[in-house]
Design a protein around this motif. Structure first.
Motif, short mmCIF file in Angstrom:
data_model
loop_
_atom_site.label_atom_id
_atom_site.label_comp_id
_atom_site.label_asym_id
_atom_site.label_seq_id
_atom_site.Cartn_x
_atom_site.Cartn_y
_atom_site.Cartn_z
N ALA A 96 -18.45 15.35 32.19
CA ALA A 96 -18.07 14.80 33.49
C ALA A 96 -16.78 15.48 33.92
O ALA A 96 -15.81 15.53 33.15
CB ALA A 96 -17.87 13.28 33.42
N LYS A 108 -17.26 4.05 36.02
CA LYS A 108 -17.94 5.28 36.43
C LYS A 108 -18.85 5.83 35.33
O LYS A 108 -20.05 6.06 35.55
CB LYS A 108 -16.93 6.35 36.84
CG LYS A 108 -17.58 7.69 37.18
CD LYS A 108 -16.56 8.75 37.48
CE LYS A 108 -17.23 10.07 37.83
NZ LYS A 108 -17.91 10.70 36.69
N GLN A 112 -23.00 6.07 35.05
CA GLN A 112 -23.64 7.37 35.02
C GLN A 112 -24.43 7.59 33.74
O GLN A 112 -25.50 8.23 33.77
CB GLN A 112 -22.60 8.47 35.23
CG GLN A 112 -22.06 8.52 36.67
CD GLN A 112 -21.11 9.66 36.90
OE1 GLN A 112 -20.17 9.85 36.13
NE2 GLN A 112 -21.32 10.41 37.98
N ILE A 126 -25.94 13.67 37.68
CA ILE A 126 -25.66 12.35 38.22
C ILE A 126 -24.36 12.42 39.02
O ILE A 126 -23.28 12.62 38.47
CB ILE A 126 -25.53 11.29 37.11
CG1 ILE A 126 -26.72 11.38 36.14
CG2 ILE A 126 -25.42 9.90 37.73
CD1 ILE A 126 -28.07 11.10 36.75
N CYS A 128 -21.89 10.61 42.24
CA CYS A 128 -21.54 9.25 42.66
C CYS A 128 -20.80 9.31 43.98
O CYS A 128 -20.29 10.37 44.38
CB CYS A 128 -20.68 8.55 41.60
SG CYS A 128 -19.01 9.20 41.42
N PHE A 175 -21.59 14.62 36.86
CA PHE A 175 -21.88 14.25 35.47
C PHE A 175 -23.19 14.92 35.11
O PHE A 175 -24.21 14.69 35.76
CB PHE A 175 -21.98 12.72 35.36
CG PHE A 175 -22.39 12.18 34.01
CD1 PHE A 175 -21.45 11.59 33.19
CD2 PHE A 175 -23.72 12.20 33.59
CE1 PHE A 175 -21.81 11.05 31.96
CE2 PHE A 175 -24.09 11.67 32.37
CZ PHE A 175 -23.14 11.09 31.54
N VAL A 213 -25.32 7.63 41.65
CA VAL A 213 -24.83 6.26 41.52
C VAL A 213 -24.23 5.94 42.89
O VAL A 213 -23.26 6.58 43.30
CB VAL A 213 -23.76 6.14 40.42
CG1 VAL A 213 -23.10 4.77 40.46
CG2 VAL A 213 -24.37 6.41 39.05
#
Length: 329
Positions: A96, A108, A112, A126, A128, A175, A213
């Motif tokens: 990440a 977070k 994820q 992933i 966000c 991520f 996300v």
């Protein structure tokens, strides 16, 4: 030769947070603490100090947590290469990224990891939502998420409205797997657009899927006065970059990027002689839509003060006059 300060991990990390930094001791510790305060505990923080930086090294030494690892490079190699160095040093299965002047909200990584575990993709990316902290206030970006079957190049490069933040994958929200990042590292030779470049190159690979996300899980501190390469109106560099990557983007994305992103940078520099050549490039090799023409003409023909007045009149708090790259990390 590099100087690594390595603590003993209490457990094997599943996630490695990679933070490149240089000469920002006053903010990088905030970023590190936001990682260490995550509800998901099986993680490590890999801070890559991009060249000799005694102040940053000293500030990081004050953080007493065995999950923190610091890599001090003997010479500056740039942010993209520093990220690659962090990935090479990381021990987690997942990576990440976090910019040194941003921070994460506590859940977070937990959310994820859950999203990655649910994913059926071999290489899920992933992302966000982020809270953009700007001189004009705080805003949640992106304003929309990708549509089913929408090409990634159109999601990140096309504007369908004048305000910024419609489609966005911000660095501090990314991520993904360490395996993918080792197969396709960031290009260290680029001065800007490194994140877009990486996304475009991996986005066409089999097994890669971008998911979100939807809750905002990072705070993106964006200042118009922040000094960075991506803040500069280097329209020629951006034009050369998109030409080089034309095979990785759709015709719509190609046209929109040139007409809006490159055009906004060129107009900010008063390069009127470039208006028709840029327009011809977009039409010849791209497939622009009416909104692309409207936004393009708006940047070239409407003075900045007038755009600001219209922005206030319409109640639009987004920064209408900024090209995308001026807020790209």
């Amino acid at each position: 030769m590099t100087n690594e300060v390595k603590m003993n991990h209490p457990i094997q990390p599943l996630v490695s947070a990679v933070i490149p930094t240089r000469n920002r001791a006053s903010v990088v510790t905030r970023a590190v603490r936001s990682v260490l305060e995550q509800t998901f505990w099986r993680l490590e923080v890999v801070v890559v100090v991009d060249g000799p930086d005694p102040a940053t090294a000293k500030a990081l030494q004050q953080i007493d947590d065995p999950r923190l690892r610091v890599l001090i490079l003997p010479n500056s190699i740039g942010g993209a290469a520093a990220r690659n160095a962090g990935v090479a040093m990381a021990e987690g299965e997942w990576i990440a990224f976090l910019d040194d002047d941003d921070q994460w909200l506590p859940r977070k990584i937990e959310l994820q990891v859950e999203a990655a575990n649910r994913s059926t993709a071999r290489f899920p990316i992933i992302a966000c939502s982020v809270i953009a902290h700007t001189p004009h206030g705080e805003f949640v970006h992106p304003r929309r998420f990708p549509q089913p079957a929408e090409p990634l190049s159109e999601y990140i490069l096309v504007r369908n409205s004048p305000g910024f933040g419609e489609g966005l994958i911000q660095t501090s929200g990314i991520f993904t797997s360490r395996e993918l990042l080792k197969q396709v590292p960031f290009r260290a030779d680029l001065r800007k657009h490194q994140d877009w470049d990486w996304l475009l190159r991996v986005g066409n690979l089999e097994g890669v899927e971008v998911q979100f996300v939807t809750e905002p899980m990072a705070i993106w501190y964006h200042s118009k006065t922040q000094k960075s390469v991506s803040n500069t109106h280097d329209w020629q560099y951006s034009l050369n970059w998109i030409k080089e990557n034309r095979s990785l983007v759709t015709r719509r994305a190609y046209a929109s990027f040139i007409m809006v992103e490159v055009g906004a940078q060129a107009s900010a520099q008063g390069k009127w002689q470039e208006f028709l050549p840029l327009l011809w490039e977009a039409i010849r090799f791209g497939s622009p839509k009416p909104i692309d023409f409207l936004l393009c003409f708006g940047f070239w023909l409407i003075p900045r003060d007038t755009r600001r007045w219209l922005k206030g009149l319409l109640g639009e708090k987004q920064n209408l006059e900024q090209p995308l790259s001026s807020v790209e990390s």
